[in-house]
Structure formats: C-alpha cells, structure tokens
Design an enzyme around this catalytic site. Sequence first.
Site, short mmCIF file in Angstrom:
data_model
loop_
_atom_site.label_atom_id
_atom_site.label_comp_id
_atom_site.label_asym_id
_atom_site.label_seq_id
_atom_site.Cartn_x
_atom_site.Cartn_y
_atom_site.Cartn_z
N HIS A 266 8.13 1.85 -3.65
CA HIS A 266 7.38 0.98 -4.55
C HIS A 266 8.05 1.04 -5.92
O HIS A 266 8.32 2.14 -6.43
CB HIS A 266 5.94 1.46 -4.72
N GLY B 63 -0.40 8.91 2.00
CA GLY B 63 -1.02 7.61 1.81
C GLY B 63 -0.20 6.44 2.32
O GLY B 63 -0.44 5.29 1.94
N GLN B 64 0.75 6.72 3.22
CA GLN B 64 1.59 5.65 3.75
C GLN B 64 0.80 4.82 4.77
O GLN B 64 0.17 5.37 5.68
CB GLN B 64 2.84 6.25 4.42
N HIS C 58 9.66 2.69 2.58
CA HIS C 58 9.71 1.74 1.46
C HIS C 58 9.49 2.46 0.15
O HIS C 58 8.73 3.42 0.05
CB HIS C 58 8.70 0.60 1.63
N ASP D 249 5.34 -7.09 -3.52
CA ASP D 249 4.21 -6.59 -2.74
C ASP D 249 3.13 -7.68 -2.69
O ASP D 249 2.87 -8.36 -3.68
CB ASP D 249 3.66 -5.31 -3.38
N ASN E 144 5.37 6.69 -0.71
CA ASN E 144 4.32 7.34 0.08
C ASN E 144 4.89 7.72 1.43
O ASN E 144 5.56 6.90 2.08
CB ASN E 144 3.14 6.37 0.25
P1 AMP Z 1 2.12 2.08 1.58
O1 AMP Z 1 0.64 2.22 1.44
O2 AMP Z 1 2.93 2.95 0.69
O3 AMP Z 1 2.54 2.20 3.05
O4 AMP Z 1 2.46 0.60 1.10
C1 AMP Z 1 2.46 -0.51 1.91
C2 AMP Z 1 2.51 -1.69 0.97
O5 AMP Z 1 2.93 -2.83 1.72
C3 AMP Z 1 1.17 -2.06 0.34
O6 AMP Z 1 1.31 -2.01 -1.08
C4 AMP Z 1 0.90 -3.48 0.83
O7 AMP Z 1 0.29 -4.28 -0.15
C5 AMP Z 1 2.30 -3.95 1.18
N1 AMP Z 1 2.41 -5.00 2.18
C6 AMP Z 1 1.86 -5.00 3.43
N2 AMP Z 1 2.20 -6.10 4.09
C7 AMP Z 1 3.00 -6.82 3.26
C8 AMP Z 1 3.69 -8.05 3.37
N3 AMP Z 1 3.64 -8.80 4.49
N4 AMP Z 1 4.43 -8.48 2.32
C9 AMP Z 1 4.49 -7.75 1.19
N5 AMP Z 1 3.87 -6.57 1.03
C10 AMP Z 1 3.13 -6.12 2.04
#
Ligand code: AMP
Length: 112
Positions: free
Chosen positions: A100, A91-92, A98, A27, A85
């Site tokens: 985490h 909170g997505q 994806h 991340d 999420n």
């Molecule tokens: P969510 O809030 O569950 O949708 O998580 C999205 C996650 O994607 C967040 O933790 C961001 O830090 C991560 N994220 C967004 N863009 C990138 C990227 N280009 N490379 C790696 N992680 C990313």
Amino acid sequence: CIFCRIATGEIPAQIVARSDHAVAFRDLSPQAPTHVLVIPTSHLASAAEATGEAGAALLGEVMALGVRVAAELGLAEAGYRFVMNTGREGGQTVHHLHLHVLGGRQMRWPPG
Ligand code: AMP
C-alpha cells in the site's frame, strides 16, 4: 486471484505505473487522498513467501515502483506511508502480495 487478473488486464483497474515485473493501481476503497497498491505481476501469496534471492529481487522491485509512484503523484516532499499487511494477524485480506502507498494526509502511529 483478483490481483493476478488485474495484472493481466482481465479485470479493470486504474493503473498508474508499471515496471518489468510489477504494476501499480488505485485502491478501490482509498484510505487516504492517495492510495495506490503495488503488486508483482507473478503470484506470491504474501511477503512471507518472498524468500531467497528471487524474493528479495521481487520485493525490491515492488518497493522501487512504490517509491517512483509516490514521487510521480507528488507525495515525496510531504511524505507518505508504505504498508505491507502480511497474513491473518497482519490484516491481509487479498492473498497476492501487495504494497500500500498511502499519502496526502497526516499518518498516525501506532497503526490499528
Ligand atoms: P489488504 O487488506 O492489505 O489485503 O488490502 C487489500 C486491498 O485491496 C484493500 O485496500 C482493498 O480495498 C483493495 N482491493 C480489493 N479489490 C480491489 C480491486 N479490484 N481493485 C483495487 N483495489 C482492490
């Protein structure tokens, strides 16, 4: 979709593992000492779209890669957290399914 482009290699990411239909990468904004995202290589907006047999197989593969990555990164003994999420109240923020994988510190409950 930014995660589709990470899956194809169009956008750079720190890839840590791959399986046939999933990829794991660090991340960008880690919320724990280890913070990896596992995505299916094909686009699904969220877990809510992972229905039927194909959805179950995809979720299984994403979770299985999460388990493998957690072990390979040394998290298995102390433990770790899986978070997926889903949707607005979940909170997505990135609308490509994806998982985490968070570890390396004590997690708290309930989540925010
Ligand atoms: P969510 O809030 O569950 O949708 O998580 C999205 C996650 O994607 C967040 O933790 C961001 O830090 C991560 N994220 C967004 N863009 C990138 C990227 N280009 N490379 C790696 N992680 C990313």
